[in-house]
Design a protein around this motif. Structure first.
Motif, PDB file in Angstrom:
ATOM      1  N   ALA A 194      52.665  37.417  39.799  1.00  0.00           N
ATOM      2  CA  ALA A 194      51.385  36.983  39.224  1.00  0.00           C
ATOM      3  C   ALA A 194      51.073  37.786  37.971  1.00  0.00           C
ATOM      4  O   ALA A 194      50.601  37.238  36.965  1.00  0.00           O
ATOM      5  CB  ALA A 194      50.269  37.141  40.253  1.00  0.00           C
ATOM      6  N   GLU A 195      51.341  39.095  37.997  1.00  0.00           N
ATOM      7  CA  GLU A 195      51.126  39.939  36.820  1.00  0.00           C
ATOM      8  C   GLU A 195      52.078  39.546  35.694  1.00  0.00           C
ATOM      9  O   GLU A 195      51.676  39.464  34.520  1.00  0.00           O
ATOM     10  CB  GLU A 195      51.307  41.411  37.201  1.00  0.00           C
ATOM     11  N   GLU A 196      53.339  39.280  36.022  1.00  0.00           N
ATOM     12  CA  GLU A 196      54.306  38.860  35.003  1.00  0.00           C
ATOM     13  C   GLU A 196      53.903  37.528  34.388  1.00  0.00           C
ATOM     14  O   GLU A 196      54.088  37.307  33.183  1.00  0.00           O
ATOM     15  CB  GLU A 196      55.709  38.768  35.612  1.00  0.00           C
ATOM     16  N   CYS A 251      50.835  36.444  33.970  1.00  0.00           N
ATOM     17  CA  CYS A 251      49.744  36.732  33.028  1.00  0.00           C
ATOM     18  C   CYS A 251      50.294  37.355  31.743  1.00  0.00           C
ATOM     19  O   CYS A 251      49.888  36.979  30.627  1.00  0.00           O
ATOM     20  CB  CYS A 251      48.731  37.680  33.660  1.00  0.00           C
ATOM     21  N   LYS A 252      51.210  38.298  31.880  1.00  0.00           N
ATOM     22  CA  LYS A 252      51.774  38.972  30.711  1.00  0.00           C
ATOM     23  C   LYS A 252      52.525  38.003  29.804  1.00  0.00           C
ATOM     24  O   LYS A 252      52.559  38.170  28.582  1.00  0.00           O
ATOM     25  CB  LYS A 252      52.698  40.108  31.161  1.00  0.00           C
ATOM     26  N   SER A 253      53.132  36.979  30.388  1.00  0.00           N
ATOM     27  CA  SER A 253      53.879  36.017  29.574  1.00  0.00           C
ATOM     28  C   SER A 253      52.973  35.243  28.632  1.00  0.00           C
ATOM     29  O   SER A 253      53.434  34.681  27.635  1.00  0.00           O
ATOM     30  CB  SER A 253      54.646  35.045  30.484  1.00  0.00           C
ATOM     31  N   TYR A 254      51.673  35.215  28.928  1.00  0.00           N
ATOM     32  CA  TYR A 254      50.701  34.542  28.062  1.00  0.00           C
ATOM     33  C   TYR A 254      49.882  35.531  27.229  1.00  0.00           C
ATOM     34  O   TYR A 254      48.971  35.129  26.507  1.00  0.00           O
ATOM     35  CB  TYR A 254      49.749  33.681  28.903  1.00  0.00           C
ATOM     36  N   GLY A 255      50.183  36.832  27.362  1.00  0.00           N
ATOM     37  CA  GLY A 255      49.478  37.831  26.571  1.00  0.00           C
ATOM     38  C   GLY A 255      48.330  38.515  27.279  1.00  0.00           C
ATOM     39  O   GLY A 255      47.540  39.212  26.638  1.00  0.00           O
ATOM     40  N   GLY A 256      48.219  38.344  28.599  1.00  0.00           N
ATOM     41  CA  GLY A 256      47.136  38.968  29.349  1.00  0.00           C
ATOM     42  C   GLY A 256      47.663  39.819  30.496  1.00  0.00           C
ATOM     43  O   GLY A 256      48.825  40.210  30.521  1.00  0.00           O
ATOM     44  N   HIS A 257      46.779  40.114  31.448  1.00  0.00           N
ATOM     45  CA  HIS A 257      47.133  40.859  32.654  1.00  0.00           C
ATOM     46  C   HIS A 257      46.280  40.324  33.795  1.00  0.00           C
ATOM     47  O   HIS A 257      45.262  39.651  33.564  1.00  0.00           O
ATOM     48  CB  HIS A 257      46.841  42.355  32.494  1.00  0.00           C
ATOM     49  N   LEU A 258      46.682  40.619  35.020  1.00  0.00           N
ATOM     50  CA  LEU A 258      45.772  40.363  36.135  1.00  0.00           C
ATOM     51  C   LEU A 258      44.462  41.100  35.857  1.00  0.00           C
ATOM     52  O   LEU A 258      44.459  42.195  35.307  1.00  0.00           O
ATOM     53  CB  LEU A 258      46.380  40.838  37.454  1.00  0.00           C
ATOM     54  N   ALA A 259      43.354  40.481  36.250  1.00  0.00           N
ATOM     55  CA  ALA A 259      42.037  40.941  35.817  1.00  0.00           C
ATOM     56  C   ALA A 259      41.706  42.343  36.313  1.00  0.00           C
ATOM     57  O   ALA A 259      41.815  42.640  37.504  1.00  0.00           O
ATOM     58  CB  ALA A 259      40.960  39.962  36.286  1.00  0.00           C
ATOM     59  N   LYS A 260      41.311  43.175  35.370  1.00  0.00           N
ATOM     60  CA  LYS A 260      40.693  44.468  35.664  1.00  0.00           C
ATOM     61  C   LYS A 260      39.186  44.221  35.622  1.00  0.00           C
ATOM     62  O   LYS A 260      38.603  43.998  34.560  1.00  0.00           O
ATOM     63  CB  LYS A 260      41.101  45.516  34.634  1.00  0.00           C
ATOM     64  N   ILE A 261      38.552  44.250  36.784  1.00  0.00           N
ATOM     65  CA  ILE A 261      37.132  43.903  36.889  1.00  0.00           C
ATOM     66  C   ILE A 261      36.294  45.170  36.799  1.00  0.00           C
ATOM     67  O   ILE A 261      36.509  46.123  37.552  1.00  0.00           O
ATOM     68  CB  ILE A 261      36.863  43.142  38.201  1.00  0.00           C
ATOM     69  N   ILE A 262      35.327  45.178  35.883  1.00  0.00           N
ATOM     70  CA  ILE A 262      34.625  46.431  35.581  1.00  0.00           C
ATOM     71  C   ILE A 262      33.117  46.375  35.808  1.00  0.00           C
ATOM     72  O   ILE A 262      32.420  47.326  35.497  1.00  0.00           O
ATOM     73  CB  ILE A 262      34.910  46.869  34.131  1.00  0.00           C
ATOM     74  N   SER A 263      32.608  45.269  36.375  1.00  0.00           N
ATOM     75  CA  SER A 263      31.156  45.195  36.599  1.00  0.00           C
ATOM     76  C   SER A 263      30.848  44.151  37.667  1.00  0.00           C
ATOM     77  O   SER A 263      31.657  43.258  37.946  1.00  0.00           O
ATOM     78  CB  SER A 263      30.423  44.820  35.302  1.00  0.00           C
ATOM     79  N   ASP A 264      29.651  44.261  38.255  1.00  0.00           N
ATOM     80  CA  ASP A 264      29.193  43.253  39.216  1.00  0.00           C
ATOM     81  C   ASP A 264      29.095  41.879  38.558  1.00  0.00           C
ATOM     82  O   ASP A 264      29.421  40.859  39.180  1.00  0.00           O
ATOM     83  CB  ASP A 264      27.815  43.641  39.771  1.00  0.00           C
ATOM     84  N   GLU A 265      28.625  41.842  37.324  1.00  0.00           N
ATOM     85  CA  GLU A 265      28.482  40.573  36.618  1.00  0.00           C
ATOM     86  C   GLU A 265      29.831  39.875  36.471  1.00  0.00           C
ATOM     87  O   GLU A 265      29.967  38.671  36.724  1.00  0.00           O
ATOM     88  CB  GLU A 265      27.867  40.803  35.240  1.00  0.00           C
ATOM     89  N   GLU A 266      30.841  40.636  36.075  1.00  0.00           N
ATOM     90  CA  GLU A 266      32.170  40.059  35.914  1.00  0.00           C
ATOM     91  C   GLU A 266      32.745  39.624  37.261  1.00  0.00           C
ATOM     92  O   GLU A 266      33.334  38.547  37.384  1.00  0.00           O
ATOM     93  CB  GLU A 266      33.100  41.075  35.256  1.00  0.00           C
ATOM     94  N   ASN A 267      32.575  40.446  38.272  1.00  0.00           N
ATOM     95  CA  ASN A 267      33.073  40.121  39.609  1.00  0.00           C
ATOM     96  C   ASN A 267      32.478  38.809  40.104  1.00  0.00           C
ATOM     97  O   ASN A 267      33.179  37.939  40.627  1.00  0.00           O
ATOM     98  CB  ASN A 267      32.731  41.260  40.571  1.00  0.00           C
ATOM     99  N   GLN A 268      31.175  38.645  39.909  1.00  0.00           N
ATOM    100  CA  GLN A 268      30.510  37.436  40.379  1.00  0.00           C
ATOM    101  C   GLN A 268      30.958  36.212  39.594  1.00  0.00           C
ATOM    102  O   GLN A 268      31.100  35.118  40.155  1.00  0.00           O
ATOM    103  CB  GLN A 268      28.982  37.589  40.277  1.00  0.00           C
ATOM    104  N   TYR A 269      31.198  36.390  38.313  1.00  0.00           N
ATOM    105  CA  TYR A 269      31.679  35.264  37.512  1.00  0.00           C
ATOM    106  C   TYR A 269      33.026  34.780  38.041  1.00  0.00           C
ATOM    107  O   TYR A 269      33.241  33.573  38.220  1.00  0.00           O
ATOM    108  CB  TYR A 269      31.816  35.658  36.045  1.00  0.00           C
ATOM    109  N   VAL A 270      33.939  35.705  38.294  1.00  0.00           N
ATOM    110  CA  VAL A 270      35.258  35.330  38.800  1.00  0.00           C
ATOM    111  C   VAL A 270      35.136  34.641  40.153  1.00  0.00           C
ATOM    112  O   VAL A 270      35.823  33.647  40.424  1.00  0.00           O
ATOM    113  CB  VAL A 270      36.182  36.562  38.881  1.00  0.00           C
ATOM    114  N   VAL A 271      34.258  35.151  41.021  1.00  0.00           N
ATOM    115  CA  VAL A 271      34.015  34.507  42.316  1.00  0.00           C
ATOM    116  C   VAL A 271      33.558  33.061  42.112  1.00  0.00           C
ATOM    117  O   VAL A 271      34.045  32.137  42.775  1.00  0.00           O
ATOM    118  CB  VAL A 271      32.966  35.295  43.131  1.00  0.00           C
TER     119      VAL A 271
END
Length: 238
Positions: A137-139, A141-161
């Motif tokens: 899954a990480e590979e 994401c990397k193939s498109y220029g990203g990474h598996l999500a590093k979630i850094i706030s409640d707001e971001e966590n809730q958005y992903v949910v």
């Protein structure tokens, strides 16, 4: 007509404006922009559209955004009457497998923070269409220029949910199992030094083998699971 190249980082917009107005410029006033190519071809959500202008050139679009405190980025369409769309959105969900026209380009706002530039809160997410183990899954994401999500706030966590298509999704953390202080994000930073949202009793695995972090969307909290289990992953692009 002035063109903004994909590699250009516009550092001194507010500083230049202050100089033109006879004001003393400070580092804290500097605002810049960076291309976020992953959003090329997409649009600002209607509810997040602040202002639409047909400025003479792209640089004027960026200057206009820099004057609006709620503007986190600009969608620029050089050949459209709606050349500049000022956008307040911080989170976007896209399908990275979909090919879109790159006529409309997105520039993400960045701000000066002491000695460094720091980006605005704009982040882009995409969910894998197939179940994969954590490493694959990480590979992916990397193939498109990203990474598996590093979630850094409640707001971001809730958005992903809220936008997740699955009840268990891989995010970008991993550890050896058990002790919380062994868990790190894909970039090597420790979870205990920042935001986390473990479910009660998590992490629970006491095996010496690595375990990886899944976001359980039913509760919005995290648990550690065996890394070779297959889950949907959420990629993050900044």
């Amino acid at each position: 007509m002035m063109k903004i190249t994909s590699a250009l980082l516009v550092h001194l917009i507010i500083s230049l404006l202050n100089q033109m107005q006879g004001n003393e410029s400070t580092l804290e006033n500097i605002v810049g922009f960076r291309r976020l190519n992953i959003l090329d071809g997409y649009s600002c959500p209607v509810n997040n559209t602040i202002k639409v202008e047909n400025q003479e050139n792209e640089l004027l679009c960026l200057i206009l955004c820099s004057k609006l405190s709620s503007c986190n980025g600009v969608f620029i369409s050089p050949d459209s009457k709606e050349r500049c769309v000022m956008c307040s959105a911080t989170f976007f969900t896209i399908d990275i497998t979909q090919e879109l026209s790159t006529t409309r380009q997105f520039y993400k706002r960045i701000r000066r923070s002491r000695n460094n530039f720091t980006t605005s809160g704009v982040s882009v997410y995409s969910f894998a269409k197939q179940d994969l183990n954590w490493t694959n899954a990480e590979e992916n994401c990397k193939s498109y220029g990203g990474h598996l999500a590093k979630i850094i706030s409640d707001e971001e966590n809730q958005y992903v949910v809220n936008v997740s298509p699955s009840s268990h999704i891989w995010i970008g953390g991993y550890g050896v199992g058990g002790p919380v202080d062994t868990f790190r994000w894909w970039d090597g930073s420790r979870l205990v030094d920042g935001y986390d949202n473990w479910s009660k009793g998590q992490p629970w695995t006491n095996e010496p083998d690595p375990t990886c972090i899944a976001l359980w969307t039913s509760s919005g909290q995290w648990g550690d699971e065996v890394c070779h289990d297959k889950r949907h992953g959420v990629c993050k692009f900044e």
